[in-house]
Enzyme design. Structure first.
Site, PDB file in Angstrom:
ATOM      1  N   ASN A 269       7.961  -5.746  -1.040  1.00 35.47           N
ATOM      2  CA  ASN A 269       7.935  -4.626  -0.114  1.00 35.47           C
ATOM      3  C   ASN A 269       6.485  -4.543   0.366  1.00 35.47           C
ATOM      4  OD1 ASN A 269       7.843  -2.257   1.271  1.00 35.47           O
ATOM      5  ND2 ASN A 269       8.952  -1.050  -0.252  1.00 35.47           N
TER       6      ASN A 269
ATOM      7  N   PRO B 177       0.784  -1.226   0.000  1.00 31.09           N
ATOM      8  CA  PRO B 177       0.000   0.000   0.000  1.00 31.09           C
ATOM      9  C   PRO B 177       0.823   1.288   0.000  1.00 31.09           C
ATOM     10  CG  PRO B 177      -0.150  -1.104   2.127  1.00 31.09           C
ATOM     11  CD  PRO B 177       0.504  -2.060   1.183  1.00 31.09           C
TER      12      PRO B 177
ATOM     13  N   ALA C 151       3.234  -0.824   4.693  1.00 31.64           N
ATOM     14  CA  ALA C 151       2.738  -0.784   6.080  1.00 31.64           C
ATOM     15  C   ALA C 151       2.300  -2.156   6.589  1.00 31.64           C
ATOM     16  CB  ALA C 151       1.590   0.207   6.190  1.00 31.64           C
TER      17      ALA C 151
ATOM     18  N   TYR D 210      10.931   8.882   1.127  1.00 26.68           N
ATOM     19  CA  TYR D 210      10.886   7.875   0.059  1.00 26.68           C
ATOM     20  C   TYR D 210      11.493   8.345  -1.263  1.00 26.68           C
ATOM     21  CZ  TYR D 210       7.825   5.649   3.432  1.00 26.68           C
ATOM     22  OH  TYR D 210       7.327   5.079   4.580  1.00 26.68           O
TER      23      TYR D 210
HETATM   24  C1  DQA Z   1       8.235   1.020   3.579  1.00 25.11           C
HETATM   25  C2  DQA Z   1       8.388   1.226   5.083  1.00 25.11           C
HETATM   26  C3  DQA Z   1       7.072   1.004   5.801  1.00 25.11           C
HETATM   27  O1  DQA Z   1       7.231   1.214   7.199  1.00 25.11           O
HETATM   28  C4  DQA Z   1       6.032   1.980   5.287  1.00 25.11           C
HETATM   29  O2  DQA Z   1       4.788   1.739   5.904  1.00 25.11           O
HETATM   30  C5  DQA Z   1       5.915   1.981   3.811  1.00 25.11           C
HETATM   31  C6  DQA Z   1       7.125   1.867   3.001  1.00 25.11           C
HETATM   32  C7  DQA Z   1       9.539   1.356   2.817  1.00 25.11           C
HETATM   33  O3  DQA Z   1       9.631   0.958   1.656  1.00 25.11           O
HETATM   34  O4  DQA Z   1      10.406   2.033   3.363  1.00 25.11           O
HETATM   35  O5  DQA Z   1       4.837   2.148   3.265  1.00 25.11           O
HETATM   36  O6  DQA Z   1       7.960  -0.359   3.328  1.00 25.11           O
END
Ligand code: DQA
Length: 146
Positions: free
Chosen positions: A73, A9, A76, A22
């Site tokens: 990945n 998500p 969350a 990000y």
């Molecule tokens: C994530 C890290 C997670 O904690 C976060 O909820 C994301 C992205 C990352 O790629 O750094 O949505 O997976």
């Protein structure tokens, strides 16, 4: 070698979403990056993104007998999803976890990863390059080089 890349998500919001964490690049740029890395490494990839936990579980289940490995990945859902952990255990495909950010150095609730318990390795905090590392590791692992 056929590898399924799964993104959870809000990763479709890359570029818009918290760029200081990000990065400035879009999800489309990430898809392009993964395709190029796969081509260079000589593996076949399919890339899937969903904001829904059940859809991610379905995709993992559908990978059984079709793909040689999974890069994921879970975003969350990393920190809450026993369903994704169980799906990975059910298909028992070699899996590698990726996070763009370094989840260990962020809020305490991000330090636990359920899917990691069914993954061979985790790459976190490397941005897009984490996906390349994960593909490279899986290619070597599946090729019997590790
Ligand atoms: C994530 C890290 C997670 O904690 C976060 O909820 C994301 C992205 C990352 O790629 O750094 O949505 O997976």
């Amino acid at each position: 070698m056929k590898i399924l890349v799964i993104n959870g998500p809000n990763l479709n919001m890359l570029g818009i979403r918290e760029p200081s964490i990000y990065g400035p690049q879009s999800y489309e740029a990430l898809v392009e990056y993964i395709r190029t890395a796969a081509q260079e490494l000589g593996c076949e990839v399919e890339i899937f993104q969903s904001n829904h936990e059940g859809a991610l579980v379905d995709r993992i289940q559908e990978a059984y007998g079709v793909f040689d490995g999974i890069v994921l990945n879970p975003a969350a859902y990393t920190h809450s999803s026993i369903a994704i952990l169980d799906a990975l255990k059910a298909v028992a495909l070699p899996a590698v976890e990726v996070h763009l950010s370094d989840i260990q150095s962020r809020e305490p609730f991000r330090r636990i990863s359920y899917p990691a318990m069914a993954c061979l390795k985790t790459y976190a905090g490397l941005g897009f390059a984490g996906y390349r590392e994960a593909l490279c590791f899986l290619c070597q692992y599946l090729g019997g080089l590790l």
